[in-house]
Design an enzyme around this catalytic site. Structure first.
Site, PDB file in Angstrom:
ATOM      1  N   CYS A 238      78.885  19.705  69.595  1.00 20.16           N
ATOM      2  CA  CYS A 238      77.751  19.800  69.189  1.00 20.16           C
ATOM      3  C   CYS A 238      77.026  19.110  70.303  1.00 20.16           C
ATOM      4  O   CYS A 238      76.141  18.575  70.506  1.00 20.16           O
ATOM      5  CB  CYS A 238      77.097  19.113  68.023  1.00 20.16           C
ATOM      6  SG  CYS A 238      79.127  18.100  66.657  1.00 20.16           S
TER       7      CYS A 238
ATOM      8  N   CYS B   8      73.561   8.927  66.748  1.00 21.09           N
ATOM      9  CA  CYS B   8      72.484   7.650  66.446  1.00 21.09           C
ATOM     10  C   CYS B   8      71.853   6.964  65.491  1.00 21.09           C
ATOM     11  O   CYS B   8      70.480   7.145  65.217  1.00 21.09           O
ATOM     12  CB  CYS B   8      71.193   8.403  67.407  1.00 21.09           C
ATOM     13  SG  CYS B   8      70.587  10.521  66.764  1.00 21.09           S
TER      14      CYS B   8
END
Length: 433
Positions: free
Chosen positions: A227, A349
């Site tokens: 990704c 994250c």
């Protein structure tokens, strides 16, 4: 009312890292996520809350602290629920006797600022600035010694990132090679010549973990970044490999950005080092990449580790987190199906266990993943000197042995927003012989 009493002390002393103070307070009975959301939002609207309190003169009617009163006004007038938390209490009863007067002052306030709803009011942003600006010297193009000589950066070194109290100082990270931190006001930005030349990459500290963990001790020749956009992790991975990084991005616009960033990072001399694949990673056939030995998987997540988003996430939709976790599991499972792979790093994250440890646990418990021989790496392969590891309490779901739990958590690393010098981040390393 318990949540208001517990939130009161944090509103009295909001300085410092509010999030870490709340989440590390073991005395709290209420959900720390809800307390953080309440305090954060109250601080955002504090100016308007104070105006309403002054105009309504409610502070003369109820003898409670300014902070407690502000929290109650916030939930009645500025929260999406528009009500005080359930439960009986004499303070709540006294406060709600003034409901009509408070609502009238809110109407006047909206007329004054010419808005139709409170979310249109300009708010004070809390904790939305990075404490450190991190940049990585791109060793594909230049080595650190030549970089500092070329650009004549006369910065005084400090031993800890916490000592970056003003411009003119620089910290060399002890965990990630060629990573440096400077004060946020330092003139090292995207308009800096070195950045334009691709000699430095402005990249958060936590974001540098995946590529380093993947190539620690045993660099790979060919890897996949599943990704990849916008490309910071990709360009970092490219500093380790001998042959190629396959950078996968399904969105065509993001793939174009990825290609531009990659070309800037590698230059014409090594333009084949990063190959951008504009396709969905889950459609890639593992048998077409038998010689790929490592993968980085950093899928879409809630972004709750990014400054300013934690409050939004605490009004979170659990269904959304469940859908994200399901997607994260599926893309990781596909990555683990590559026959030649011996190491796969999973990262987000996010600060939520639903997207982090629980995804890891689901993978470790999956029968196909077990048959393929995947386990979590030992701590000595995953930033061994980094203190903040995975949440041990989560791994109690699959083992009661404290040594096993500690070992599993050791295969993961976490960062806390701001407290660790950057965004909140999570990474876990899967390995097999």
């Amino acid at each position: 009312m318990k949540i208001y009493f517990e939130a009161e002390k944090f509103l009295k002393h909001p300085e410092g890292n509010l999030q870490s103070k709340i989440f590390n307070d073991k005395s709290l009975k209420s959900n720390p996520k809800h307390i953080y959301a309440l305090v954060y939002s109250t601080l955002q609207y504090k100016e308007y809350i104070n105006q309403i309190i002054t105009k309504s003169k409610i502070n003369r009617q109820i003898k409670i602290s300014d902070e407690l009163l502000a929290l109650l006004v916030h939930d009645l007038l500025f929260s999406s629920r528009g009500r005080i938390e359930s439960g009986k209490h004499h303070i709540k009863d006294s406060f709600l006797k003034n409901k009509t007067r408070l609502q009238a002052e809110l109407i006047k306030l909206k007329l004054k600022y010419k808005v139709k709803s409170v979310d249109q009011l300009p708010t004070i942003q809390q904790e939305d600035e990075t404490p450190v600006r991190w940049f990585r010297i791109n060793t594909i193009k230049i080595d650190p010694e030549r970089f500092f000589k070329k650009h004549k950066l006369n910065l005084q070194p400090v031993n800890r990132f916490q000592d970056l109290t003003k411009p003119g100082l620089i910290y060399q990270d002890e965990h990630i090679p060629n990573l440096y931190g400077v004060h946020p006001k330092e003139k090292i930005t995207t308009s800096t010549e070195a950045y334009k030349l691709g000699e430095i990459i402005i990249q958060d500290r936590g974001s540098c973990f995946p590529a380093f963990i993947l190539n620690y001790k045993e660099p790979h020749s060919k890897i996949i970044d599943a990704c990849a956009a916008p490309g910071n992790k990709t360009s970092h991975a490219a500093t380790f490999v001998d042959e190629v990084v396959y950078a996968v991005e399904r969105d065509s616009k993001r793939a174009a950005i990825l290609k531009t960033m990659s070309e800037k990072a590698t230059g014409k001399s090594r333009k084949k080092l990063i190959q951008v694949l504009n396709q969905d990673f889950t459609t890639i056939k593992p048998e077409d990449y038998e010689d790929v030995t490592g993968l980085i998987v950093d899928p879409s997540c809630s972004g709750s580790g990014i400054f300013g988003r934690a409050m939004d996430e605490e009004t979170k939709n659990s269904d959304r987190l469940e859908k994200l976790a399901s997607f994260q599991f599926s893309i990781m499972k596909h990555a683990l199906s590559f026959n030649g792979a011996r190491k796969v790093v999973y990262s987000t994250c996010s600060i939520h266990a639903e997207e982090n440890e629980r995804v890891v646990i689901d993978l470790l418990s999956d029968e196909e993943v077990k048959k393929q021989g995947w386990t979590l790496a030992n701590r000595d392969l995953v930033l061994p000197n980094w203190e903040r590891r995975g949440l041990e309490v989560e791994f109690e779901k699959i083992s009661r042995d404290p040594n096993v739990i500690k070992e599993l958590a050791g295969g993961c690393v976490r960062t806390l927003p701001k407290e660790d010098g950057g965004i909140g981040f999570f990474a876990a390393c899967f390995v097999r012989e």
